[in-house]
Scaffold this motif. Structure first.
Motif, PDB file in Angstrom:
ATOM      1  N   LEU A   1      37.448   2.072  -7.298  1.00  0.00           N
ATOM      2  CA  LEU A   1      38.120   2.435  -7.789  1.00  0.00           C
ATOM      3  C   LEU A   1      38.370   3.144  -8.970  1.00  0.00           C
ATOM      4  CD1 LEU A   1      40.307  -0.038  -8.838  1.00  0.00           C
ATOM      5  CD2 LEU A   1      38.461  -1.593  -9.783  1.00  0.00           C
ATOM      6  N   TYR A   2      37.230   3.173 -10.196  1.00  0.00           N
ATOM      7  CA  TYR A   2      37.031   4.330 -10.727  1.00  0.00           C
ATOM      8  C   TYR A   2      36.178   5.185 -10.707  1.00  0.00           C
ATOM      9  CZ  TYR A   2      33.302   1.439 -10.346  1.00  0.00           C
ATOM     10  OH  TYR A   2      31.713   0.892 -10.672  1.00  0.00           O
ATOM     11  N   GLY A   3      36.116   5.869  -9.495  1.00  0.00           N
ATOM     12  CA  GLY A   3      35.222   7.347  -9.976  1.00  0.00           C
ATOM     13  C   GLY A   3      36.137   8.722  -9.843  1.00  0.00           C
ATOM     14  N   ASP A   4      37.452   8.531  -9.634  1.00  0.00           N
ATOM     15  CA  ASP A   4      38.151   9.749 -10.525  1.00  0.00           C
ATOM     16  C   ASP A   4      38.583   9.595 -11.807  1.00  0.00           C
ATOM     17  OD1 ASP A   4      38.884  11.255  -7.558  1.00  0.00           O
ATOM     18  OD2 ASP A   4      40.595   9.998  -7.519  1.00  0.00           O
ATOM     19  N   MET A   5      38.354   8.401 -12.195  1.00  0.00           N
ATOM     20  CA  MET A   5      38.958   8.601 -13.819  1.00  0.00           C
ATOM     21  C   MET A   5      37.796   9.027 -14.203  1.00  0.00           C
ATOM     22  SD  MET A   5      37.368   6.220 -16.310  1.00  0.00           S
ATOM     23  CE  MET A   5      37.610   4.851 -15.768  1.00  0.00           C
ATOM     24  N   LEU A   6      35.831   8.792 -14.026  1.00  0.00           N
ATOM     25  CA  LEU A   6      34.680   8.670 -14.572  1.00  0.00           C
ATOM     26  C   LEU A   6      34.795  10.496 -14.517  1.00  0.00           C
ATOM     27  CD1 LEU A   6      32.270   6.091 -13.867  1.00  0.00           C
ATOM     28  CD2 LEU A   6      33.118   6.695 -15.773  1.00  0.00           C
ATOM     29  N   THR A   7      35.454  10.594 -13.885  1.00  0.00           N
ATOM     30  CA  THR A   7      34.915  12.415 -13.499  1.00  0.00           C
ATOM     31  C   THR A   7      35.823  13.230 -14.608  1.00  0.00           C
ATOM     32  OG1 THR A   7      34.623  12.057 -10.558  1.00  0.00           O
ATOM     33  CG2 THR A   7      35.343  14.317 -11.683  1.00  0.00           C
ATOM     34  N   LYS A   8      36.699  12.876 -14.291  1.00  0.00           N
ATOM     35  CA  LYS A   8      37.699  13.648 -15.844  1.00  0.00           C
ATOM     36  C   LYS A   8      37.145  13.094 -17.266  1.00  0.00           C
ATOM     37  CE  LYS A   8      41.744  12.863 -12.322  1.00  0.00           C
ATOM     38  NZ  LYS A   8      43.338  12.058 -12.694  1.00  0.00           N
ATOM     39  N   LEU A   9      36.921  12.028 -16.970  1.00  0.00           N
ATOM     40  CA  LEU A   9      36.227  11.677 -18.519  1.00  0.00           C
ATOM     41  C   LEU A   9      34.803  12.328 -18.105  1.00  0.00           C
ATOM     42  CD1 LEU A   9      37.377  10.088 -21.048  1.00  0.00           C
ATOM     43  CD2 LEU A   9      35.598   8.005 -20.077  1.00  0.00           C
ATOM     44  N   HIS A  10      33.837  12.432 -17.589  1.00  0.00           N
ATOM     45  CA  HIS A  10      32.692  13.556 -17.801  1.00  0.00           C
ATOM     46  C   HIS A  10      32.895  15.287 -18.404  1.00  0.00           C
ATOM     47  CE1 HIS A  10      29.467  15.445 -16.033  1.00  0.00           C
ATOM     48  NE2 HIS A  10      28.938  14.648 -16.876  1.00  0.00           N
ATOM     49  N   ARG A  11      34.124  15.638 -17.563  1.00  0.00           N
ATOM     50  CA  ARG A  11      34.505  16.662 -17.570  1.00  0.00           C
ATOM     51  C   ARG A  11      35.484  17.123 -19.179  1.00  0.00           C
ATOM     52  NH1 ARG A  11      38.190  17.699 -12.423  1.00  0.00           N
ATOM     53  NH2 ARG A  11      36.198  18.111 -11.468  1.00  0.00           N
ATOM     54  N   ASN A  12      35.806  15.683 -19.573  1.00  0.00           N
ATOM     55  CA  ASN A  12      36.389  16.193 -21.019  1.00  0.00           C
ATOM     56  C   ASN A  12      35.436  15.104 -21.962  1.00  0.00           C
ATOM     57  OD1 ASN A  12      38.904  16.648 -20.509  1.00  0.00           O
ATOM     58  ND2 ASN A  12      39.524  14.829 -20.146  1.00  0.00           N
ATOM     59  N   ILE A  13      34.111  14.868 -22.085  1.00  0.00           N
ATOM     60  CA  ILE A  13      33.396  14.582 -23.025  1.00  0.00           C
ATOM     61  C   ILE A  13      32.156  14.649 -22.980  1.00  0.00           C
ATOM     62  CG2 ILE A  13      32.393  12.698 -24.581  1.00  0.00           C
ATOM     63  CD1 ILE A  13      35.336  10.537 -23.361  1.00  0.00           C
ATOM     64  N   ARG A  14      31.649  15.524 -21.824  1.00  0.00           N
ATOM     65  CA  ARG A  14      30.095  15.587 -21.652  1.00  0.00           C
ATOM     66  C   ARG A  14      29.191  14.550 -22.008  1.00  0.00           C
ATOM     67  NH1 ARG A  14      31.924  18.215 -17.538  1.00  0.00           N
ATOM     68  NH2 ARG A  14      29.456  18.948 -16.992  1.00  0.00           N
ATOM     69  N   PHE A  15      28.994  13.414 -21.723  1.00  0.00           N
ATOM     70  CA  PHE A  15      28.261  12.574 -21.914  1.00  0.00           C
ATOM     71  C   PHE A  15      27.429  12.495 -20.585  1.00  0.00           C
ATOM     72  CE2 PHE A  15      32.167  10.559 -19.877  1.00  0.00           C
ATOM     73  CZ  PHE A  15      31.399   9.860 -18.594  1.00  0.00           C
ATOM     74  N   HIS A  16      26.103  12.295 -21.060  1.00  0.00           N
ATOM     75  CA  HIS A  16      25.149  12.257 -19.700  1.00  0.00           C
ATOM     76  C   HIS A  16      25.057  10.915 -18.631  1.00  0.00           C
ATOM     77  CE1 HIS A  16      22.963  14.702 -22.277  1.00  0.00           C
ATOM     78  NE2 HIS A  16      23.054  13.631 -23.122  1.00  0.00           N
ATOM     79  N   TRP A  17      25.928  11.469 -17.805  1.00  0.00           N
ATOM     80  CA  TRP A  17      26.658  10.341 -16.541  1.00  0.00           C
ATOM     81  C   TRP A  17      25.398  10.468 -15.210  1.00  0.00           C
ATOM     82  CZ3 TRP A  17      30.725  11.731 -12.047  1.00  0.00           C
ATOM     83  CH2 TRP A  17      31.624  10.773 -12.365  1.00  0.00           C
ATOM     84  N   PHE A  18      25.422   8.743 -14.753  1.00  0.00           N
ATOM     85  CA  PHE A  18      23.702   8.935 -13.856  1.00  0.00           C
ATOM     86  C   PHE A  18      24.973   8.289 -12.714  1.00  0.00           C
ATOM     87  CE2 PHE A  18      21.713   9.719 -17.721  1.00  0.00           C
ATOM     88  CZ  PHE A  18      21.198  11.489 -16.989  1.00  0.00           C
ATOM     89  N   PRO A  19      25.283   8.747 -12.439  1.00  0.00           N
ATOM     90  CA  PRO A  19      26.025   7.466 -11.040  1.00  0.00           C
ATOM     91  C   PRO A  19      25.160   7.123 -10.208  1.00  0.00           C
ATOM     92  CG  PRO A  19      27.339   9.596 -10.647  1.00  0.00           C
ATOM     93  CD  PRO A  19      25.902   9.947 -11.661  1.00  0.00           C
ATOM     94  N   GLN A  20      25.183   5.375  -9.369  1.00  0.00           N
ATOM     95  CA  GLN A  20      24.228   5.233  -8.917  1.00  0.00           C
ATOM     96  C   GLN A  20      25.420   4.785  -7.355  1.00  0.00           C
ATOM     97  OE1 GLN A  20      23.437   1.020 -10.040  1.00  0.00           O
ATOM     98  NE2 GLN A  20      22.983   0.287  -7.802  1.00  0.00           N
ATOM     99  N   ILE A  21      24.722   5.616  -5.854  1.00  0.00           N
ATOM    100  CA  ILE A  21      24.950   5.221  -5.165  1.00  0.00           C
ATOM    101  C   ILE A  21      24.616   4.707  -4.079  1.00  0.00           C
ATOM    102  CG2 ILE A  21      26.125   7.277  -2.951  1.00  0.00           C
ATOM    103  CD1 ILE A  21      26.744   8.154  -6.218  1.00  0.00           C
ATOM    104  N   GLU A  22      24.801   3.783  -3.709  1.00  0.00           N
ATOM    105  CA  GLU A  22      24.913   2.334  -2.692  1.00  0.00           C
ATOM    106  C   GLU A  22      25.227   3.117  -1.895  1.00  0.00           C
ATOM    107  OE1 GLU A  22      22.201   0.293  -3.714  1.00  0.00           O
ATOM    108  OE2 GLU A  22      22.011   1.124  -5.403  1.00  0.00           O
ATOM    109  N   GLU A  23      26.551   3.147  -1.589  1.00  0.00           N
ATOM    110  CA  GLU A  23      27.344   3.431  -0.043  1.00  0.00           C
ATOM    111  C   GLU A  23      27.889   4.735  -0.238  1.00  0.00           C
ATOM    112  OE1 GLU A  23      29.323   0.476   2.691  1.00  0.00           O
ATOM    113  OE2 GLU A  23      28.833  -0.192   1.099  1.00  0.00           O
TER     114      GLU A  23
END
Length: 378
Positions: free
Chosen positions: A117-139
């Motif tokens: 649902l929101y994976g693409d949005m977070l990727t783009k936002l991370h490129r712009n802001i460069r916050f510390h991002w830790f995806p939790q991959i359950e599946e």
């Protein structure tokens, strides 16, 4: 105290403007567990939930302050009915992006439960802001859902979390493929330990199956296995699924009970929270059966296994690679996905208290807590 923003479809709270008590129960339970560990580490956790219900109209933002270290914020959304279906989650993603754009800086920490649902949005936002991002991959959804198993979809999904600064994974196989040399932590599920242990009754043994009722996850196979077990074995089922699958399951259960001349199989619907925990403690063996095809067996780890162990149950499990290569493999009882093999595994379980389960969970939690701290603080 530093904040950690934790994004997911978290549910379970009582709210004014939406009803999300039944939203993604397994995901919510896993998130609750991670939250408890983050608080233990000294962080304040701000949960940003995209949980929705199906009622039409605008659902405003809602905030619940659990305590000084935990806040739940339910993102606003607009739900409409179109072609007989409820649509509106993507409007929540729009509002979430606006919220994150206002709140995040390069020093912010974000943990996200992986979602299409929101994976693409977070990727783009991370490129712009460069916050510390830790995806939790359950599946990896494109590996575990038939309708999504397409190479193009898979590459697109993998891009949704590839740029993470570190990862949380659900099994020991996924990091070999997706960690990309970055720090990661592995948690098979909730390592919570419950104080009570099941009472042992050698004249009467209760089996329990919890989870989805469909042909892929073994509920119907377990019914077939009951034909090969002595009359002392009784099966208790908590489950959910389509109306058609539930109806078929109940019908087959009743046919078997008539065949046995005794009520050896009982379906209880669904239970949550303390009611669910009290129900599990009345059993001796938990059953976890799943498709053992390579794509699914490498990709998933059933959270119910850890929940069973947390209630001191013995566990009979399908011999999938992610489970047989896990750190709990030595205390599980494996079977092939055949009725007689399932029954044989059940018969091999000792009629005594499972003392190994709690000790194993304590060890796993200590390791995961160290790994989680290293991932976030690296």
């Amino acid at each position: 105290m530093q904040d950690i923003y934790y994004i997911g479809c978290y549910g379970g709270d009582i709210l004014k403007h939406r009803k999300v008590e039944d939203c993604n129960l397994a995901g919510t339970m896993k998130m609750k567990y991670i939250i408890s560990l983050l608080k233990k580490m000294g962080y304040r956790v701000i949960v940003l939930s995209l949980a929705t219900d199906h009622s039409t109209g605008f659902h405003p933002i809602e905030e619940l302050r659990i305590d000084d270290q935990e806040i739940h914020i339910y993102i606003p959304y607009i739900m409409i009915q179109f072609a007989g279906k409820s649509r509106g989650q993507k409007t929540g993603v729009f509002f979430l992006e606006k919220y994150l754009t206002r709140k995040l800086s390069s020093n912010s920490i974000v943990l996200s439960y992986h979602s299409l649902l929101y994976g693409d949005m977070l990727t783009k936002l991370h490129r712009n802001i460069r916050f510390h991002w830790f995806p939790q991959i359950e599946e990896i959804y494109c590996l575990s859902r038939g309708e999504l198993q397409d190479p193009g979809f898979l590459r697109k999904e993998e891009k949704m979390f590839a740029e993470g600064d570190g990862f949380l994974f659900v099994n020991d196989i996924l990091p070999r493929i997706y960690a990309n040399g970055k720090k990661y932590a592995v948690s098979y599920g909730n390592y919570q330990i419950y104080s009570e242990s099941p009472a042992i009754n050698k004249k009467h043994t209760n089996l329990v199956y919890t989870g989805i009722i469909n042909t892929d996850r073994g509920a119907f196979l377990l019914l077939d296995a009951m034909k090969y077990l002595p009359e002392k074995y009784h099966l208790n089922v908590l489950g959910f699924g389509t109306e058609e699958n539930i109806k078929k399951f109940i019908q087959k259960s009743e046919e078997l009970n008539s065949f046995f001349g005794d009520r050896r199989i009982t379906f209880y619907g669904t239970k949550t929270g303390d009611e669910y925990s009290k129900f599990l403690i009345q059993n001796h063996i938990g059953i976890s059966l799943m498709d053992d095809s390579e794509t699914i067996s490498l990709n998933a780890f059933p959270s119910k296994i850890m929940t069973y162990l947390g209630h001191s149950l013995y566990v009979v499990s399908s011999r999938t690679k992610s489970i047989s290569e896990s750190k709990v493999a030595n205390i599980l009882y494996f079977c092939e996905n055949k009725a007689e093999s399932v029954a044989d595994a059940i018969l091999s379980v000792p009629q005594e208290t499972n003392d190994l389960a709690k000790q194993k969970l304590k060890e796993l939690e200590a390791v995961f807590l160290d790994e989680l701290r290293e991932v976030i603080e690296s």
